[in-house]
Structure formats: structure tokens, C-alpha cells
Motif scaffolding. Sequence first.
Motif, short mmCIF file in Angstrom:
data_model
loop_
_atom_site.label_atom_id
_atom_site.label_comp_id
_atom_site.label_asym_id
_atom_site.label_seq_id
_atom_site.Cartn_x
_atom_site.Cartn_y
_atom_site.Cartn_z
N GLY A 10 0.82 -1.20 0.00
CA GLY A 10 0.00 0.00 0.00
C GLY A 10 0.85 1.24 0.00
O GLY A 10 2.00 1.23 0.47
N SER A 11 0.31 2.32 -0.53
CA SER A 11 1.05 3.58 -0.59
C SER A 11 0.79 4.44 0.64
O SER A 11 1.33 5.55 0.74
CB SER A 11 0.66 4.37 -1.85
N ASP A 12 -0.01 3.94 1.57
CA ASP A 12 -0.31 4.69 2.78
C ASP A 12 -0.37 3.73 3.95
O ASP A 12 -1.26 2.88 4.02
CB ASP A 12 -1.64 5.43 2.62
N ARG A 13 0.57 3.85 4.87
CA ARG A 13 0.62 2.94 6.00
C ARG A 13 -0.64 3.03 6.86
O ARG A 13 -1.13 2.01 7.36
CB ARG A 13 1.86 3.23 6.85
N ASP A 14 -1.18 4.23 7.05
CA ASP A 14 -2.37 4.38 7.88
C ASP A 14 -3.55 3.59 7.32
O ASP A 14 -4.33 2.99 8.07
CB ASP A 14 -2.76 5.86 7.99
N LYS A 15 -3.68 3.58 6.00
CA LYS A 15 -4.78 2.83 5.39
C LYS A 15 -4.53 1.33 5.48
O LYS A 15 -5.43 0.54 5.78
CB LYS A 15 -4.95 3.25 3.93
N LEU A 16 -3.30 0.93 5.19
CA LEU A 16 -2.96 -0.48 5.22
C LEU A 16 -3.14 -1.07 6.61
O LEU A 16 -3.44 -2.25 6.77
CB LEU A 16 -1.52 -0.67 4.74
N LEU A 17 -2.97 -0.24 7.64
CA LEU A 17 -3.15 -0.69 9.02
C LEU A 17 -4.54 -1.26 9.26
O LEU A 17 -4.72 -2.11 10.13
CB LEU A 17 -2.89 0.47 9.98
N ARG A 18 -5.52 -0.78 8.49
CA ARG A 18 -6.90 -1.25 8.69
C ARG A 18 -7.05 -2.74 8.41
O ARG A 18 -8.02 -3.35 8.81
CB ARG A 18 -7.85 -0.47 7.79
N LEU A 19 -6.06 -3.34 7.75
CA LEU A 19 -6.11 -4.78 7.49
C LEU A 19 -5.64 -5.59 8.69
O LEU A 19 -5.90 -6.81 8.75
CB LEU A 19 -5.22 -5.13 6.29
N ASN B 92 -5.11 -4.06 12.33
CA ASN B 92 -4.98 -3.45 13.66
C ASN B 92 -6.18 -3.56 14.57
O ASN B 92 -6.17 -3.01 15.67
CB ASN B 92 -4.57 -1.98 13.51
N THR B 93 -7.26 -4.22 14.17
CA THR B 93 -8.42 -4.38 15.05
C THR B 93 -8.87 -5.83 15.05
O THR B 93 -8.53 -6.61 14.15
CB THR B 93 -9.60 -3.49 14.60
N ASN B 94 -9.68 -6.18 16.05
CA ASN B 94 -10.16 -7.56 16.14
C ASN B 94 -10.93 -7.99 14.90
O ASN B 94 -10.92 -9.16 14.52
CB ASN B 94 -11.06 -7.72 17.37
N GLY B 95 -11.62 -7.03 14.27
CA GLY B 95 -12.41 -7.37 13.08
C GLY B 95 -11.63 -7.30 11.79
O GLY B 95 -12.18 -7.60 10.72
N ALA B 96 -10.35 -6.90 11.84
CA ALA B 96 -9.54 -6.80 10.62
C ALA B 96 -9.22 -8.20 10.09
O ALA B 96 -9.00 -9.13 10.87
CB ALA B 96 -8.25 -6.05 10.91
N PRO B 97 -9.21 -8.36 8.76
CA PRO B 97 -8.99 -9.70 8.18
C PRO B 97 -7.70 -10.35 8.63
O PRO B 97 -7.65 -11.56 8.83
CB PRO B 97 -9.00 -9.43 6.67
N TYR C 157 -5.78 -9.57 11.44
CA TYR C 157 -5.48 -9.03 12.75
C TYR C 157 -4.25 -9.71 13.36
O TYR C 157 -4.14 -10.93 13.37
CB TYR C 157 -6.67 -9.25 13.68
N GLY C 158 -3.33 -8.87 13.84
CA GLY C 158 -2.13 -9.40 14.47
C GLY C 158 -0.90 -9.34 13.60
O GLY C 158 0.22 -9.41 14.11
N SER C 159 -1.08 -9.20 12.28
CA SER C 159 0.08 -9.09 11.40
C SER C 159 0.68 -7.68 11.52
O SER C 159 0.05 -6.75 12.02
CB SER C 159 -0.30 -9.38 9.95
N GLN C 160 1.90 -7.54 11.04
CA GLN C 160 2.62 -6.28 11.16
C GLN C 160 2.79 -5.61 9.80
O GLN C 160 2.94 -6.28 8.78
CB GLN C 160 4.00 -6.51 11.79
N ILE C 161 2.77 -4.27 9.81
CA ILE C 161 3.05 -3.49 8.61
C ILE C 161 4.54 -3.17 8.59
O ILE C 161 5.09 -2.66 9.57
CB ILE C 161 2.25 -2.19 8.58
N SER C 162 5.21 -3.46 7.49
CA SER C 162 6.62 -3.15 7.34
C SER C 162 6.78 -2.00 6.34
O SER C 162 6.10 -1.97 5.32
CB SER C 162 7.41 -4.36 6.83
N ARG C 163 7.65 -1.09 6.67
CA ARG C 163 7.95 -0.01 5.73
C ARG C 163 8.99 -0.50 4.74
O ARG C 163 10.08 -0.93 5.13
CB ARG C 163 8.48 1.23 6.47
N MET C 164 8.67 -0.44 3.46
CA MET C 164 9.61 -0.87 2.45
C MET C 164 10.77 0.12 2.37
O MET C 164 10.55 1.34 2.30
CB MET C 164 8.91 -0.96 1.09
#
Length: 410
Positions: free
Chosen positions: A183-192, A194-199, A201-208
Motif C-alpha cells: 500500500g502507498s499509505d501505512r495508515d490505510k494499510l493498518l486497517r487490514l 490493527n483491530t479484532n475485526g480486521a482480516p 489481525y495481528g500481522s505487522q506493517i513493514s515499511r519498504m
Amino acid sequence: MIHFPRQALAQELAAALKGQTVFGDAHNGLFLAAPRRTGKSTFLQADLKPALEAAGIVVAYVDLWADPRRDPGALIADAIARALAPRLGVVGRAAKAAGLESVTIAGALKVDVTKIGKIDGVTLPDALRALHEAAKAPVALVVDEAQHALTSEAGEATMSALKSARDQLNRPGEVNLMLVMSGSDRDKLLRLVNTNGAPFYGSQISRMPLLGQDFIDHVSRLITTQRPDLAPVDGATLLQAFESFGHRPQFFMEALGQALSPLSGLQGVRFEQAVLQAARERQQADEAQMESEYLALRPLEQAVLWRLLEQGPRFRPYDGEALRFYRERVTGRVTAQMAQRALESLRERNPALVWKSARGEYAVDDAAMHRWFQQRVKDGRWPPVDPQGQLAMDNDEATATDGGGTKSLA
């Protein structure tokens, strides 16, 4: 546009996806964030995809921004179908030539390739299993601009289906499905994640990692090879220019090409300085554009956007603290309904300034505006001030803004 190969990074990520990194979690899903135009998609297609394929992995790539109007599930299904089609073999081609609607894969799974992912076709997990069985190899699905899937319920369902496919196909010590979400925006990608209902949930976002000194060294060698008369190249100045361009290769290479052109008209000026000057002008133009867009907003829209820039993923548009924030910056009454209309106005602008997920989460549409905001705050130059305008609307304007009916908050 030249391609700077990043083979070492591609090999490291391929190993992580295969579960070969100690304490790594990439085999459960690799989520990469990088600003727009910094080479992310090029890396995925020209470096990571070949590295995975060299390891015997079948790769299906899809860019969800290729057609933003289409259902993300359909775009992903098309990518799977394209990867599956060459592997249908003689039986599959014969079946299609005979007008048959389906073909059996691996002796068990009956698949209609023309209907993969559709309501009357197989599910995405079944399609990915079919691809895995037909190829007799692990499968990697690379979804570029994955955050776009979150803007619709169908897209969210697609992400949940991919998580289900991962859980079905992978076992301890055996990775048959690798998922790469960029994703081109970390804040948006976090929605995948960062919450219990996220598909995921529990995975980490890495900055390329952004391109840097190694890219500049590569470009300098190319220049020296083609134009020995320009040696030695001032790599430090070129790196400074590249950073001023926001690590965006396209803009940097365009400026470099103009500076090296025989029609450039440079007299007594090194090309490196010309590129640096172009970078500064681009940076000033980008900042001026964002300032102009901000100052063109109504005062309440400015206050809402300010709050969003300041809060990021913590942004709650209608809670008590947010409403107090708006009221402190706008003369007159501010209600939750007024704030909602301001948010919708920001979303409806062309180009949009605010992004909204299907769950009602908000983010700034262009992550570059976050960097602009943070830099101005650091420099003590926030908020922008229009010398010919007013920072706050008067009571009459506030009352007019609150006119009309109300609607449920989203």
C-alpha cells in the motif's frame, strides 16, 4: 526509465515468505507500505516476482488501482485465472474448445475458469487451491494497493476470503499460499491488521526501504559510462536532489534527463546543481499546492482535516474531544452533523482529500499531506494563514452551514 535491481532485498523477502526467517511472520502475510511513486510496484513486479518464481513459486500479481471502479474480488479472481489458465493442460484446452463449462483439476476439484471468484463460480480459496494443485507448487498472490479493497464491503469480504485461503492451504512447516499486500499509505494499510475485526489481525506493517545511496551510485555509473566527460559525478548532490524529490525515481530521472540534454542550455553550471534546483522547485510546488488546497477549504473543513492530520489512525471525527477541537478553531456552533458534512465534502473533492473505509474509518487520501503537515509543525509554520482571508467563519456562516436535515453518522 531505468530499472535499479534490488535483488538482495527480493531474496530476503522471498525467504521470509517461505517461512525461512527465524521469528518472522511474513509466511502469514507480508504487508509493505511505501509512499507513492517511490518504486514499490516496480520492485514487486521486476524484483520480488522473479525471485519467487526462481524458487519454484507460482506468482499471481494484481494492482487494485488498475481499475478502481471494479470489485477488488473480481480483479483478484482475474489474476488467479490468468495464472491458472496456462496450467489447465491439454484436457482443459480441449474442454474449452468443446464448449464445456468446467474442467477437473488434480483429479478432484471441478473448476469453471471463466467464473472464478464470481457468485456462480468457485470461491477464492477454491480457486487458489486449484492453482496450487494444478501447478504442484506453492502460490504467491501479490496484491498491490491492497488498501483499496477496504473501501467496499465486497472488498473486505475478498480480504477475509484470502485469509481463509491462507488458513486452509498452509500448515505448520508447510507454506503453500503466500500473501503480499502493499500500500502507498501505512495508515490505510493498518486497517487490514490493527483491530479484532480486521482480516489479518495481528500481522505487522513493514515499511519498504526507500531507494537511496545505492540507487544514486548506480545512476552515477551509468552517467560516467555514457558521458565520460562528466566524471567524476557529484553523487552527494544527486542524493540530496533525490531526497528532495521524495525518493521518487520518476521525477528524479526526468530532471536528470533534462539537465543532461544537449538542449538544456546549461552554461557554466554542473548538471548535478541543475537537478538539485529542479528538486527544490518541485518540492516548493508540491507544498504550495497542498497549502492552496488547504486554504481553499471552509474553516470547519480545515479544522476537520487538521484533526485528521494530527490524529492519524486515532482519529474519531465525532467524539467530545474532536468537537471541542473544531469549536476552538471555528467561530460559532459546531455539531456532529456539521462535522460529518465537512468530512463528506473533503471526500467529494477532486482529487479527494479524505479516504473512507467500508467500516467508517478515515485517513488522509494522499500520505504526502501527512509529511507536509509534520514538517510545517516542526518548523513552527502551522496552520497555514491566508493573508487575504479569515481563519474562522462568523456566526451567520456557521448557522448557514448547519442548515438542512441531518443524517446518520458514519
